[in-house]
Design a protein around this motif. Structure first.
Motif, PDB file in Angstrom:
ATOM      1  N   PHE A  59       0.833  -1.202   0.000  1.00 15.88           N
ATOM      2  CA  PHE A  59       0.000   0.000   0.000  1.00 15.88           C
ATOM      3  C   PHE A  59       0.874   1.261   0.000  1.00 15.88           C
ATOM      4  O   PHE A  59       0.623   2.207  -0.740  1.00 15.88           O
ATOM      5  N   TYR A  60       1.941   1.267   0.809  1.00 16.19           N
ATOM      6  CA  TYR A  60       2.848   2.414   0.870  1.00 16.19           C
ATOM      7  C   TYR A  60       3.523   2.648  -0.479  1.00 16.19           C
ATOM      8  O   TYR A  60       3.591   3.780  -0.966  1.00 16.19           O
ATOM      9  N   LEU A  61       4.036   1.584  -1.075  1.00 15.07           N
ATOM     10  CA  LEU A  61       4.723   1.713  -2.368  1.00 15.07           C
ATOM     11  C   LEU A  61       3.754   2.180  -3.452  1.00 15.07           C
ATOM     12  O   LEU A  61       4.101   3.030  -4.274  1.00 15.07           O
ATOM     13  N   ALA A  62       2.537   1.640  -3.439  1.00 17.17           N
ATOM     14  CA  ALA A  62       1.537   2.041  -4.436  1.00 17.17           C
ATOM     15  C   ALA A  62       1.122   3.488  -4.232  1.00 17.17           C
ATOM     16  O   ALA A  62       0.925   4.229  -5.197  1.00 17.17           O
ATOM     17  N   ASN A  63       1.005   3.900  -2.988  1.00 16.68           N
ATOM     18  CA  ASN A  63       0.597   5.267  -2.676  1.00 16.68           C
ATOM     19  C   ASN A  63       1.676   6.282  -3.059  1.00 16.68           C
ATOM     20  O   ASN A  63       1.391   7.452  -3.301  1.00 16.68           O
ATOM     21  N   ASN A  64       2.924   5.832  -3.126  1.00 16.06           N
ATOM     22  CA  ASN A  64       4.051   6.702  -3.471  1.00 16.06           C
ATOM     23  C   ASN A  64       4.702   6.259  -4.777  1.00 16.06           C
ATOM     24  O   ASN A  64       5.907   6.359  -4.952  1.00 16.06           O
ATOM     25  N   LYS A  65       3.874   5.793  -5.713  1.00 14.89           N
ATOM     26  CA  LYS A  65       4.378   5.202  -6.954  1.00 14.89           C
ATOM     27  C   LYS A  65       5.190   6.169  -7.804  1.00 14.89           C
ATOM     28  O   LYS A  65       6.170   5.780  -8.425  1.00 14.89           O
ATOM     29  N   ASP A  66       4.819   7.439  -7.822  1.00 11.24           N
ATOM     30  CA  ASP A  66       5.551   8.398  -8.656  1.00 11.24           C
ATOM     31  C   ASP A  66       6.966   8.610  -8.136  1.00 11.24           C
ATOM     32  O   ASP A  66       7.933   8.600  -8.905  1.00 11.24           O
ATOM     33  N   GLU A  67       7.101   8.797  -6.832  1.00 10.54           N
ATOM     34  CA  GLU A  67       8.437   8.969  -6.244  1.00 10.54           C
ATOM     35  C   GLU A  67       9.245   7.684  -6.384  1.00 10.54           C
ATOM     36  O   GLU A  67      10.430   7.718  -6.707  1.00 10.54           O
ATOM     37  N   LEU A  68       8.602   6.529  -6.169  1.00 19.85           N
ATOM     38  CA  LEU A  68       9.280   5.243  -6.318  1.00 19.85           C
ATOM     39  C   LEU A  68       9.773   5.056  -7.749  1.00 19.85           C
ATOM     40  O   LEU A  68      10.902   4.617  -7.969  1.00 19.85           O
ATOM     41  N   SER A  69       8.942   5.410  -8.710  1.00 23.46           N
ATOM     42  CA  SER A  69       9.328   5.289 -10.114  1.00 23.46           C
ATOM     43  C   SER A  69      10.561   6.136 -10.411  1.00 23.46           C
ATOM     44  O   SER A  69      11.495   5.686 -11.086  1.00 23.46           O
ATOM     45  N   ASN A  70      10.580   7.360  -9.909  1.00 24.35           N
ATOM     46  CA  ASN A  70      11.738   8.229 -10.104  1.00 24.35           C
ATOM     47  C   ASN A  70      12.980   7.667  -9.423  1.00 24.35           C
ATOM     48  O   ASN A  70      14.088   7.751  -9.958  1.00 24.35           O
ATOM     49  N   LEU A  71      12.803   7.079  -8.234  1.00 22.52           N
ATOM     50  CA  LEU A  71      13.940   6.480  -7.533  1.00 22.52           C
ATOM     51  C   LEU A  71      14.503   5.302  -8.320  1.00 22.52           C
ATOM     52  O   LEU A  71      15.722   5.147  -8.422  1.00 22.52           O
ATOM     53  N   LEU A  72      13.628   4.484  -8.873  1.00 26.21           N
ATOM     54  CA  LEU A  72      14.083   3.335  -9.642  1.00 26.21           C
ATOM     55  C   LEU A  72      14.779   3.751 -10.933  1.00 26.21           C
ATOM     56  O   LEU A  72      15.676   3.057 -11.408  1.00 26.21           O
ATOM     57  N   LYS A  73      14.378   4.886 -11.476  1.00 29.64           N
ATOM     58  CA  LYS A  73      15.033   5.412 -12.678  1.00 29.64           C
ATOM     59  C   LYS A  73      16.355   6.090 -12.336  1.00 29.64           C
ATOM     60  O   LYS A  73      17.164   6.354 -13.213  1.00 29.64           O
ATOM     61  N   GLY A  74      16.564   6.418 -11.061  1.00 21.65           N
ATOM     62  CA  GLY A  74      17.776   7.094 -10.634  1.00 21.65           C
ATOM     63  C   GLY A  74      17.743   8.588 -10.872  1.00 21.65           C
ATOM     64  O   GLY A  74      18.779   9.245 -10.873  1.00 21.65           O
TER      65      GLY A  74
END
Length: 97
Positions: A59-74
């Motif tokens: 739920f946390y990761l899904a709720n913060n998907k945009d920031e997570l996506s940017n983190l995974l892209k570096g």
């Protein structure tokens, strides 16, 4: 008499949330879809988390998907509480001078 339009997100027969706009309801529904998709992925990681913790993390990761996506892209760094404190302290020091 007033007419109020409400959009209700229902999962497996359970009402999850009520919204006044379709856009917000769709966004919440999409976030729940992402969390549902993350759950088996996290379970496969064998992190020793119980089911409740896995659900919270999904739920946390899904709720913060945009920031997570940017983190995974570096493209962006994690904003840690310690980094925020250092930034505030340095801003106070430079304004005091």
């Amino acid at each position: 008499m007033a007419v109020i339009t409400q959009f209700v997100v229902v999962r497996e027969g359970v009402e999850k949330m009520t919204f006044t706009s379709k856009k917000e309801a769709d966004a919440y529904d999409k976030m729940l879809d992402i969390a549902d998709n993350l759950l088996p992925f996290l379970t496969l990681a064998d992190l020793g988390l119980d089911e409740n913790k896995c659900e919270q993390l999904a739920f946390y990761l899904a709720n913060n998907k945009d920031e997570l996506s940017n983190l995974l892209k570096g493209t962006v760094q994690v904003k840690t509480p310690a980094a925020a404190k250092v930034k505030k302290a340095s801003a106070k020091n430079t304004s005091a001078e």
